[in-house]
Each structure stands twice: as C-alpha cells, then as structure tokens.
Design an enzyme around this catalytic site. Sequence first.
Site, PDB file in Angstrom:
ATOM      1  CB  ALA A  45      -2.635   3.313  -3.169  1.00  0.00           C
ATOM      2  CG  HIS A 267      -9.697   5.124  15.263  1.00  0.00           C
ATOM      3  ND1 HIS A 267     -10.382   4.091  16.140  1.00  0.00           N
ATOM      4  CD2 HIS A 267      -9.914   4.414  14.022  1.00  0.00           C
ATOM      5  CE1 HIS A 267     -10.808   3.532  15.783  1.00  0.00           C
ATOM      6  NE2 HIS A 267     -11.234   3.869  14.520  1.00  0.00           N
ATOM      7  NE  ARG A 338     -13.149   4.610  12.224  1.00  0.00           N
ATOM      8  CZ  ARG A 338     -12.066   3.916  11.130  1.00  0.00           C
ATOM      9  NH1 ARG A 338     -10.852   5.384  10.621  1.00  0.00           N
ATOM     10  NH2 ARG A 338     -11.799   2.858  11.036  1.00  0.00           N
ATOM     11  CD  GLU A 433      -3.303   8.110   5.480  1.00  0.00           C
ATOM     12  OE1 GLU A 433      -2.904   7.023   5.952  1.00  0.00           O
ATOM     13  OE2 GLU A 433      -3.129   9.148   7.214  1.00  0.00           O
ATOM     14  NE  ARG A 443      -9.463   6.390   6.489  1.00  0.00           N
ATOM     15  CZ  ARG A 443     -10.122   5.970   6.782  1.00  0.00           C
ATOM     16  NH1 ARG A 443     -10.919   4.125   7.056  1.00  0.00           N
ATOM     17  NH2 ARG A 443      -8.628   5.982   8.219  1.00  0.00           N
ATOM     18  CG  LEU A 449      -8.064  -1.430   4.852  1.00  0.00           C
ATOM     19  CD1 LEU A 449      -8.551  -2.726   4.983  1.00  0.00           C
ATOM     20  CD2 LEU A 449      -6.928  -0.921   4.565  1.00  0.00           C
TER      21      LEU A 449
END
Lengths: 648, 247
Positions: A45, A267, A338, A433, A443, A449
């Site tokens: 970013a 995750h 996830r 983020e 997410r 990305l």
Amino acid sequence: MKKLDSKIPEGPLAQKWKNYKDHQNLVNPANKRKIDIIVVGTGLAGASAAASLGELGFNVKVFCIQDSPRRAHSIAAQGGINAAKNYPNDGDSVYRLFYDTIKGGDYRSREANVYRLAEVSNNIIDQCVAQGVPFAREYGGLLTNRSFGGALVSRTFYARGQTGQQLLLGAYGALSKEIKRGHVVMYTRREMMDLVMINGRARGIITRNLVTGELERHAAHAVLLASGGYGNVYFLSTNAMNSNGSAAWKAYKRGAFFANPSFVQIHPTCIPVHGDYQSKLTLMSESLRNDGRIWVPKKKEDAEKIRKGELKPTQIPEEDRDYYLERRYPAFGNLVPRDVASRAAKERCDAGYGVGPTGLAVYLDFADAIKRLGRDVIEARYGNLFQMYEKITDDNPYETPMMIYPAIHYTMGGLWVDYELMSTIPGLFVAGEANFSDHGANRLGASALMQGLSDGYFVLPYTMQNYLADQITVPRFKTNLPEFDEVEKDVKEHIAKLKAVNGKEPVDYFHRKLGRIMWDKVGMARNEKGLKEAIEEIRELRKDFWKNVKVPGDVNGLNVELEKALRVADFLELGELMAIDALHRNESCGGHFREEYQTPEGEAKRDDEHYMYVAAWEFKGDDKEPELHKEPLKYENIEVKQRNYKTA
Amino acid sequence: MDLKLKIWRQNGPDDKGKFVDYEIKNISTDASFLEMLDILNNELIEKGEEPVAFDHDCREGICGMCSLYINGHPHGPDAATTTCQLHMRRFKDGDTIVVEPWRAKPFPIVKDLIVDRSAFDEIIQAGGYISVNTGGVPDANTIPINKGKADLAMDAAACIGCGACVAACKNASAMLFVSAKVSQFALLPQGRIEAKERVKKMVAKMDELGFGNCTNTYACEAECPKEISVTNIARMNREFFAAKVSS
C-alpha cells in the site's frame, strides 16, 4: 456522539466509483509541486501510493523501519493476488468477486468499498505485468490462475510461492523510479513516533532515527499511514518480528477512530508451535489447499498413538481418516474460508483428535495429489514451501503429511476510514492492512495483496487529490511551530519514562505474557468470562510492565530493546481495546467467534438485527473507557444470509 | 545443547570492534539460529549487559533483512538457507560458533552485526525498474511471454537483496545482485525497451559505489540463499557489451 460519515457516492453500486472520479476535485500540475505528502510504510500500500503520488507530481516523503523499502512484510505473502479477469472462462466477474468478498467477510464490510476493490482488481494485474512482475504462465504464454478459499472460481494470479515478494518488488521499482526523479524522498530506519496536528488536521509526524536515536520533525499537507496490521499483539504470529501497531495506535490516541479491533484472522495452515523459545510462526500458503487434503484420525486411540510417536500418519488406512472439511463442507471442501477452516481444526483438536507431540496439529496431506499429478508437478507448484517446511520441521512433506495448526495472520480491524480512505482526522489517510475497510470480519485468501495495491495505485491518487484540492493556498508548514514542539516533548518524555523504569525483566517477558492472554482469551474462540478476565489481566500486566521492564543501552543511538519496548507499550493498550471490542459484540461473525453465539452445527451465528455495524472506538484518555460509535452497514445489492459453504 | 559463541561486537562505524566470547546452555535443536541469539540477548539483558544488535525481520527467509557470517559462510553452513531459516540441529553440542557481520567496503558496519546495505537501493534507483507510471497500461494478456523465459525471469527475480553474494566474494562484487535484476527485465518483453540504458546505468552505479569486479570464483552462487545462478552474470555481461557496442 460524532456521526460517522462514510461519504459513499451517489448512484448505483457499479457507477459509484466512476461518479466519484467524474466529479472529484483535482489539483493542477503546477500546484502539485507545492504540496507535500508523508507516507508511513513501504509495503504494497505505502510503496504503491508513494510511487503513484510522486508520478502525479506531489512531493512525497516516505518512511520505513527496515534498512530498505523492499523489506516490508508484504514481501512474505506467498500464495497470490485475486482479480476478476475471468481468463479461465470459469464464470468470474467483478460482481462475483465483490459478492465472495462480502460473503467471506461475513457481511461486516462496506458494499461500496468492496465493489470498488473488485472493480480495480483487473487494473492491478495489468499494472504489475507492465512493471515486469513474473507471474506464472501457461505454455501458450498467457497468465495462469489457481484457486483460493471462499471462491468457486480460479481467480488467483501468482508468482510461485513468492507472489508478495514479486508484487512488492514491482512497487519498490516504481518507488525507486520516483526517488531517482526526485519526487519521492526515502527515509529508511525511521519509526513514526507520533502524529502532529495543526488546527485539527494531520500535518506532520515525529520520527525516531533508529540508527542515531535522534527525534526528527516532518511536516506535510497530508499524512498517509500504511503501517500494516497489529497481529504481533499476540507475540506469536506470522507477522515479521518488527511489524507493529504503534503508528496506528498513536493516530488513535490523537483522535482517529479504531474500527473493529477484535477482527483478527487466524490462518489455518501454519507450522505448529514447537517450543517456549519460539519467536514467530510460519505460514504455509493457503494455495496448498488446492492440492492438499486436511485430515485427522477417525479413532481417538490412533491420534493418541501418533502423539506418543508409536504410529505414523502414513500407517493410518484411508477408511480411518477423517477428512473433516470435505465431510462438513462438501461444496467448498478443503477450500472453505480461513476462519471456517481454523475453527474446524480447533474443534477436532479440542475433541482429542489432534496430532503431533502437543496434540495441537492436523495433517495436510499431498499423497493423493502426488499420485494424481506426479511429484514434479507438485514440486513446481509448491517447491519452495515444501523446502521451507522441511527446514523448520526436519520432516519431508513429499513423504509424510505436513502438520499444520491455525495461527494469527492478519488484522481485518484497523483505523476507521471513509470511502476516500480518510480517517476521522482530516488529512490523515490510512491504507492497506492498517485500515479496516474491505474485509469485514474475515479476509479471503489472496485479497490482502489486492487491497494494498488497490488502495495505493488506484484509490488514493484520486481521493487524496480531492482532499488536497483546497489546500493549494496553504503554505508549507515550518517544523518549529509550537505544535511540533509539544508532540516532540511528549515523545521525549515517553522514552525517558520507559528508560527510567530500569526494572528487571526484558521486553520479551511482557510481550510473551500479553500474547498468551490474547491467544487464550481473545483468540480463536472467545467468551464473556474470558474477555472480562483478559481486560483485567492486561491492565495488571501493563502496570507490571511500567514497574519492571528493563531497557538497557543508550536511547541516543541504535537500541533494539528500546524499539521493542515502545511497541510493546502500545500493544499493552491495544490488546485491551481488542478485548473490549470483542466483549461488546454479542454475536459471532467471521473470525470473531463468541462461544455463546453459535449454530447447533458450531458455525458462527450473527446477530444482524443488533450488530450489523462497524464498531469505531474513540480514545477518551488514558485509563478512561473508549467511546463506541456505530457505522450502520447497508446491503442494497446483496441478500444477507447465513454463510453457507456446504452447498454451492 | 551447550555452545560457545564468538561474536563480533562493535559499538559504531568508527569503533574498532572485537570478538567477544559467550557461552550458552540448553539450546533446543529445534530452535532457529536467531532464536538462539534471542535467548543469548535476554540473558545479557538480565545480567545488565547490552544485547547483540543484528538485523532480522520476517524470519521466513524472504525479506532479506537477516545477514550474519557464520563459521565463515554468509547465512551459515546450509546451502540455500537464510540465517533466519538455519536451525540449531545443524550444530553439535560443544561447538564453537563464530558470528561476524557482512564485510565489504560498500556495506559499512552500523553496530555489532548490522551493516548498511543502502548501496543496493542506490543501484536499483539507478535504473533497476521498468519506467511505467500507474495507469494506462495494456491488458495483462496482450503480450504472451514464452513460459521458459518467464520462468528464467522468475528465477532471477527471486533475489532477496540480502548481500550474501557481496559478503562471499573476495572482491566484494555485487555482480550477482545486479545481474539478477538486469536478467529479470532483459528476459521480459516489457523490460527490453530500456534494457540497454538499464544495464549501463546499473553497472556504472555499482562501480561508483566501490563494489569489485567478478573474477569467476562463483562463491556468490554457492552462498546465495536463493540459489541465483551465475549465468545471470554472463547474461548481464552480454547485455552490457551489446549496449556499449551499439551506443
């Protein structure tokens, strides 16, 4: 109560971004030269925004804590980046990417932002290819795709298992180009210590030169934070060791609202914890779930024998294996989102079916894929991941299944921003983020990305310009203004206070303790009692920290322990806000799982009537309760329903 | 396991620096090398001494922040492994481990084991990119690229910019690093447009910053944690001569 204005443009969903751009204010090229912008962070970013703003002609100053902008933690992203190109002809579209992202986020993100994200996703791929990013290709020379969780199409572009690296190096190239042109000035090994405001607007920052220890003042017409997430509040996470939440936290304490702080992503496929000395956790890319099958033994006695080392996973016959994701979610199977996959792993381990020496692991097995495709194909797809796994665990995943367990990976929460990515402080923008905007309560893989580059390349160059259009007559700020004096004085006192504690324990001692509290009570499963305890325990730990922490060395020079102490001091406050947010949200949604609120099948049970809003917290002073502001979420283009990954 | 450590301590760029001996006990074979240093540092802090400063960040072998010359090898004894991915099972109980910073004139020491690698950024800024601005680019599939070439470009692009190649080279040459970037772009049609200018500018900057020349010992390739091939250096040399001849 301050009203939150998300500034969503008029018009039908698909026209909103176009309408915005058609009617926004612009700054003419000669005036752009008179405008200064500060960018904190050089991940996807920050680097993409700094490069793009530099190209437009603004004067940009960029700051990073590493020795080079190329090392920001975006570099570690493995699996890929989503885009709605529909190159595979499998039915993808902008609307479908938008829909999957909203649904994946469990209906807790803003429709207009997410639609814009899906809309510009295709431009990102074009841009990266033009920069020379070596995405994976087919023999015919065209780009290839793979699948990620929460989608029924293949829309993920990738560069082996190093997609984040390649995209970041693309953005770093663009940034280097602008540094060379003189439009961007780069400051490495600098940490933002605080935000400077003048007449209610963000106008500068104080940085600490991490080599000399000097405090430095930087002024600008606008400030952009792209400082990443705060996953390291848990001590053990997949974040880089130096990733921290301090820049965002300082902005919060200066008046920027913090949104959904308790929404963190756990995750499912990380290498399990193996010892007390462990410093971080390593992710095994979600892309592995394209070909790997997740299972635990069906029989408890088999699991027990495996834990004791009396039985090997390869000795368990097919009929005694429980492929629990395929069993519970036939439509999405191993590619559920996830949060769903993580909870399912925890459920099996808690029920006594976990493997590995600690019982806190499940198998990710490639035997079928190797049989079907051959070892060469698997090696070409995931070779570097397999190699990394072997280095860490000393096990060969071509021969025995990988062991994995969920770990903290990403924070969906972050500073509240409106449609223009501006926080509640005028002139303070937040990207990547560090903001809360696009992922709701969970997410989807390969979307971080996409969001980082969307914000930096294609959103901020427009929206920051809109803000700056009426700033062209504002002369450059001098850094000897009293506002700078005051903030620098605060920073100096804060550092001196920390140094003066001169206790006995190293910073890590407190960070580990905080991490334990957060993981146990504000982690994968939360409940009212645990959260209340967590708040008390964090407060106690904070007191202890300020009495007993030891920061050796000189503050006027390179001092790694001081850097860590400053960050952990902030984590000790941020952790409490996360627990407060988790406690107030009496529902389960996405990664936020409150044990009291679940369906009979153990799925997250939302309460749309009472909690379909963004919780934005306002700082009210040290040791005072923060104030909650609500941004209601409206779904006009999507039917809100219980997430279902059992059937398509 | 118990270990003896000989670690380079240097207070700043102007300090002379020296090896200091440490002993460390009860290290698990599953710990990473940097976790072993974390343990040492926490022991030093508890004793009231200053911890050893070293660079590190992702600890996944991809950010390129970690360095360390361990027992005479950049990133330690394992092939294709960064220091952060090196594990203690590679060592034996009672071993003495020598830890030094990268040593090369263009990488001055900042403190202890930390060096300044900003010279690499300067080389990239000299031209290690494709000069496209944001927006206005063609659709990603407009130019098909031969898969073999794209794979070679990816092999070169895997460089993490850690500087091990420079540290390994007796001439402190940066040729492997520079050639990896030159190759990545030289192999792709998008990068061909500026190929000649790029290679000339990057080589000139590399020379200006005091990096040495390549004398074909291949130590860089042997020590590179990402196994970047020296064939990239050959490609860069071809590109360089072609650019010089045609200019």
